[in-house]
Motif scaffolding. Structure first.
Motif, PDB file in Angstrom:
ATOM      1  N   VAL A  18      12.825  50.076 -39.460  1.00 13.88           N
ATOM      2  CA  VAL A  18      13.905  51.374 -39.758  1.00 13.88           C
ATOM      3  C   VAL A  18      13.276  52.244 -38.986  1.00 13.88           C
ATOM      4  O   VAL A  18      14.143  53.734 -38.396  1.00 13.88           O
ATOM      5  CB  VAL A  18      13.919  51.631 -41.423  1.00 13.88           C
ATOM      6  CG1 VAL A  18      14.975  52.387 -41.518  1.00 13.88           C
ATOM      7  CG2 VAL A  18      14.538  49.585 -41.676  1.00 13.88           C
ATOM      8  N   TYR A  19      12.087  52.532 -39.256  1.00 11.53           N
ATOM      9  CA  TYR A  19      11.266  53.616 -38.969  1.00 11.53           C
ATOM     10  C   TYR A  19      11.474  53.708 -37.989  1.00 11.53           C
ATOM     11  O   TYR A  19      12.036  55.177 -36.956  1.00 11.53           O
ATOM     12  CB  TYR A  19      10.055  54.186 -39.866  1.00 11.53           C
ATOM     13  CG  TYR A  19       9.829  55.927 -39.433  1.00 11.53           C
ATOM     14  CD1 TYR A  19       9.916  56.868 -39.713  1.00 11.53           C
ATOM     15  CD2 TYR A  19       8.510  55.891 -38.219  1.00 11.53           C
ATOM     16  CE1 TYR A  19       9.139  57.902 -39.117  1.00 11.53           C
ATOM     17  CE2 TYR A  19       8.286  57.125 -37.121  1.00 11.53           C
ATOM     18  CZ  TYR A  19       8.574  58.386 -38.676  1.00 11.53           C
ATOM     19  OH  TYR A  19       7.779  59.483 -37.956  1.00 11.53           O
ATOM     20  N   SER A  21      13.288  51.979 -35.254  1.00 12.36           N
ATOM     21  CA  SER A  21      14.281  52.044 -34.846  1.00 12.36           C
ATOM     22  C   SER A  21      15.430  53.349 -34.512  1.00 12.36           C
ATOM     23  O   SER A  21      16.111  53.830 -34.081  1.00 12.36           O
ATOM     24  CB  SER A  21      15.290  51.035 -35.592  1.00 12.36           C
ATOM     25  OG  SER A  21      14.393  50.081 -35.237  1.00 12.36           O
ATOM     26  N   TRP A  22      15.036  54.150 -36.164  1.00 12.74           N
ATOM     27  CA  TRP A  22      15.941  54.689 -36.817  1.00 12.74           C
ATOM     28  C   TRP A  22      15.667  56.944 -36.614  1.00 12.74           C
ATOM     29  O   TRP A  22      16.328  57.513 -36.567  1.00 12.74           O
ATOM     30  CB  TRP A  22      16.738  55.062 -38.157  1.00 12.74           C
ATOM     31  CG  TRP A  22      17.369  53.304 -38.114  1.00 12.74           C
ATOM     32  CD1 TRP A  22      16.992  52.186 -38.184  1.00 12.74           C
ATOM     33  CD2 TRP A  22      18.663  53.284 -37.635  1.00 12.74           C
ATOM     34  NE1 TRP A  22      18.253  51.715 -38.090  1.00 12.74           N
ATOM     35  CE2 TRP A  22      19.742  52.442 -37.505  1.00 12.74           C
ATOM     36  CE3 TRP A  22      20.090  54.688 -36.312  1.00 12.74           C
ATOM     37  CZ2 TRP A  22      20.802  51.961 -36.703  1.00 12.74           C
ATOM     38  CZ3 TRP A  22      21.341  53.959 -36.325  1.00 12.74           C
ATOM     39  CH2 TRP A  22      20.851  52.573 -36.440  1.00 12.74           C
ATOM     40  N   HIS A  23      14.476  56.922 -36.047  1.00 14.26           N
ATOM     41  CA  HIS A  23      13.645  57.716 -36.779  1.00 14.26           C
ATOM     42  C   HIS A  23      14.195  58.633 -35.584  1.00 14.26           C
ATOM     43  O   HIS A  23      14.839  60.029 -35.788  1.00 14.26           O
ATOM     44  CB  HIS A  23      12.572  58.420 -36.525  1.00 14.26           C
ATOM     45  CG  HIS A  23      11.021  59.290 -36.006  1.00 14.26           C
ATOM     46  ND1 HIS A  23      11.489  60.222 -35.337  1.00 14.26           N
ATOM     47  CD2 HIS A  23      11.171  59.841 -37.501  1.00 14.26           C
ATOM     48  CE1 HIS A  23      10.705  61.032 -35.302  1.00 14.26           C
ATOM     49  NE2 HIS A  23      10.579  61.364 -37.119  1.00 14.26           N
ATOM     50  N   ARG A  25      16.872  58.636 -33.691  1.00 16.07           N
ATOM     51  CA  ARG A  25      18.514  58.698 -33.793  1.00 16.07           C
ATOM     52  C   ARG A  25      18.504  59.906 -35.086  1.00 16.07           C
ATOM     53  O   ARG A  25      20.318  60.871 -35.197  1.00 16.07           O
ATOM     54  CB  ARG A  25      19.793  58.043 -34.316  1.00 16.07           C
ATOM     55  CG  ARG A  25      19.452  56.912 -32.744  1.00 16.07           C
ATOM     56  CD  ARG A  25      20.346  55.658 -32.990  1.00 16.07           C
ATOM     57  NE  ARG A  25      19.415  54.362 -32.435  1.00 16.07           N
ATOM     58  CZ  ARG A  25      19.380  53.178 -32.891  1.00 16.07           C
ATOM     59  NH1 ARG A  25      20.839  52.825 -33.163  1.00 16.07           N
ATOM     60  NH2 ARG A  25      18.696  52.533 -31.897  1.00 16.07           N
ATOM     61  N   VAL A  26      18.026  59.642 -36.186  1.00 17.34           N
ATOM     62  CA  VAL A  26      18.656  60.861 -37.489  1.00 17.34           C
ATOM     63  C   VAL A  26      17.634  62.273 -36.750  1.00 17.34           C
ATOM     64  O   VAL A  26      18.329  63.314 -36.833  1.00 17.34           O
ATOM     65  CB  VAL A  26      17.494  60.514 -38.671  1.00 17.34           C
ATOM     66  CG1 VAL A  26      17.506  61.609 -39.792  1.00 17.34           C
ATOM     67  CG2 VAL A  26      17.728  58.930 -39.143  1.00 17.34           C
ATOM     68  N   THR A  44      13.927  65.526 -40.603  1.00 15.32           N
ATOM     69  CA  THR A  44      13.632  63.989 -40.458  1.00 15.32           C
ATOM     70  C   THR A  44      12.591  63.222 -41.483  1.00 15.32           C
ATOM     71  O   THR A  44      12.667  61.721 -41.961  1.00 15.32           O
ATOM     72  CB  THR A  44      13.696  63.852 -38.693  1.00 15.32           C
ATOM     73  OG1 THR A  44      14.615  64.465 -38.264  1.00 15.32           O
ATOM     74  CG2 THR A  44      13.227  61.837 -38.350  1.00 15.32           C
ATOM     75  N   CYS A  51      13.694  57.338 -48.153  1.00 16.26           N
ATOM     76  CA  CYS A  51      13.535  56.184 -47.990  1.00 16.26           C
ATOM     77  C   CYS A  51      13.108  55.612 -49.083  1.00 16.26           C
ATOM     78  O   CYS A  51      13.652  54.654 -49.217  1.00 16.26           O
ATOM     79  CB  CYS A  51      14.513  56.142 -46.905  1.00 16.26           C
ATOM     80  SG  CYS A  51      15.037  54.675 -46.196  1.00 16.26           S
ATOM     81  N   GLN A  65      22.181  51.626 -41.908  1.00 19.14           N
ATOM     82  CA  GLN A  65      22.377  53.301 -40.934  1.00 19.14           C
ATOM     83  C   GLN A  65      22.959  54.053 -41.565  1.00 19.14           C
ATOM     84  O   GLN A  65      22.935  55.201 -41.826  1.00 19.14           O
ATOM     85  CB  GLN A  65      23.105  52.580 -40.051  1.00 19.14           C
ATOM     86  CG  GLN A  65      23.480  53.678 -38.982  1.00 19.14           C
ATOM     87  CD  GLN A  65      24.577  53.338 -38.263  1.00 19.14           C
ATOM     88  OE1 GLN A  65      24.553  52.445 -37.499  1.00 19.14           O
ATOM     89  NE2 GLN A  65      24.535  54.822 -36.867  1.00 19.14           N
ATOM     90  N   LEU A  68      20.697  56.113 -44.196  1.00 21.32           N
ATOM     91  CA  LEU A  68      19.755  57.078 -43.555  1.00 21.32           C
ATOM     92  C   LEU A  68      20.186  57.577 -43.311  1.00 21.32           C
ATOM     93  O   LEU A  68      20.026  59.284 -43.613  1.00 21.32           O
ATOM     94  CB  LEU A  68      18.975  56.250 -42.713  1.00 21.32           C
ATOM     95  CG  LEU A  68      17.551  55.273 -42.480  1.00 21.32           C
ATOM     96  CD1 LEU A  68      17.437  54.613 -40.744  1.00 21.32           C
ATOM     97  CD2 LEU A  68      16.951  56.189 -43.554  1.00 21.32           C
ATOM     98  N   PHE A  69      21.674  58.365 -42.660  1.00 18.92           N
ATOM     99  CA  PHE A  69      21.765  59.117 -42.564  1.00 18.92           C
ATOM    100  C   PHE A  69      22.922  59.893 -43.613  1.00 18.92           C
ATOM    101  O   PHE A  69      23.002  61.627 -43.525  1.00 18.92           O
ATOM    102  CB  PHE A  69      23.461  58.489 -41.084  1.00 18.92           C
ATOM    103  CG  PHE A  69      22.726  58.721 -39.897  1.00 18.92           C
ATOM    104  CD1 PHE A  69      22.571  59.366 -38.880  1.00 18.92           C
ATOM    105  CD2 PHE A  69      22.487  57.761 -39.664  1.00 18.92           C
ATOM    106  CE1 PHE A  69      22.005  59.750 -37.934  1.00 18.92           C
ATOM    107  CE2 PHE A  69      21.947  57.676 -38.412  1.00 18.92           C
ATOM    108  CZ  PHE A  69      21.845  58.185 -37.130  1.00 18.92           C
TER     109      PHE A  69
END
Length: 184
Positions: A18-19, A21-23, A25-26, A44, A51, A65, A68-69
């Motif tokens: 998750v980290y 994949s989304w770091h 983008r966040v 971030t 989380c 997703q 996270l946002f």
């Protein structure tokens, strides 16, 4: 296995997934809102810490997703609130202890203050310095700066607060000395 369920069970491999994949983008989501890489990095990092620390509270029916946002947005709001608590104190202190330039000591102290202030400004991130200079040296309002730089007024306010905090830290001893000298 479901991502949320795996996180709730403390699966570090899924969290790492998750980290990574989304770091980014966040980070870019926060950067877009603040125009500050410093704030984006801090928020971030705090987002992913929250989380993980509050993984048991993640909603099973919402995707990671969205959650996270949401965490990022609330973390940003909390961060900005904390950072704006002391925003105007340094300028007040500088104004309070400005010495008359009639005497040699006053001139030397003022020159030293100007040099220290210039050095403090040089150490700031470029956007923070620009916002501070537009506010304090050009006399522009937060709204005017926000409009000219395509930032939110809140982001401008945060930059000003961070600049004042940095100046206060950098000038701490000198301001104490000036306060002491002004008594004579």
């Amino acid at each position: 296995m479901n991502t949320i369920a795996a996180l709730k069970q403390g699966n570090l491999l899924v969290f790492n997934e998750v980290y990574y994949s989304w770091h980014k983008r966040v980070y870019y989501f926060i950067l877009q809102k603040t125009k500050s890489s410093f704030i984006a990095e801090e928020v971030t990092q705090l987002t992913f810490i929250k989380c993980w620390n509050y993984r048991e509270n993640l909603a099973d029916d919402l995707n990671i997703q969205l959650q996270l946002f949401r965490i990022a947005r609330t973390t940003l709001i909390d961060f900005l609130r904390k950072e704006t608590v002391y925003k105007e104190k340094v300028i007040h202190v500088i104004d309070k202890y400005t010495l008359p330039v009639d005497d040699l000591w006053g001139k030397l102290a003022e020159k030293e203050l100007q040099v220290k202030l210039a050095n403090a400004l040089k150490k700031m991130p470029p956007m923070r310095r620009k916002v501070f200079e537009m506010s304090r040296f050009k006399g522009m309002s937060y709204q005017q700066i926000a409009h000219e730089l395509s930032l939110s007024s809140r982001t401008v306010e945060t930059h000003i607060f961070q600049a004042i905090k940095q100046i206060k830290h950098y000038l701490g001893f000198l301001l104490s000395l000036l306060a002491w000298l002004s008594r004579f």
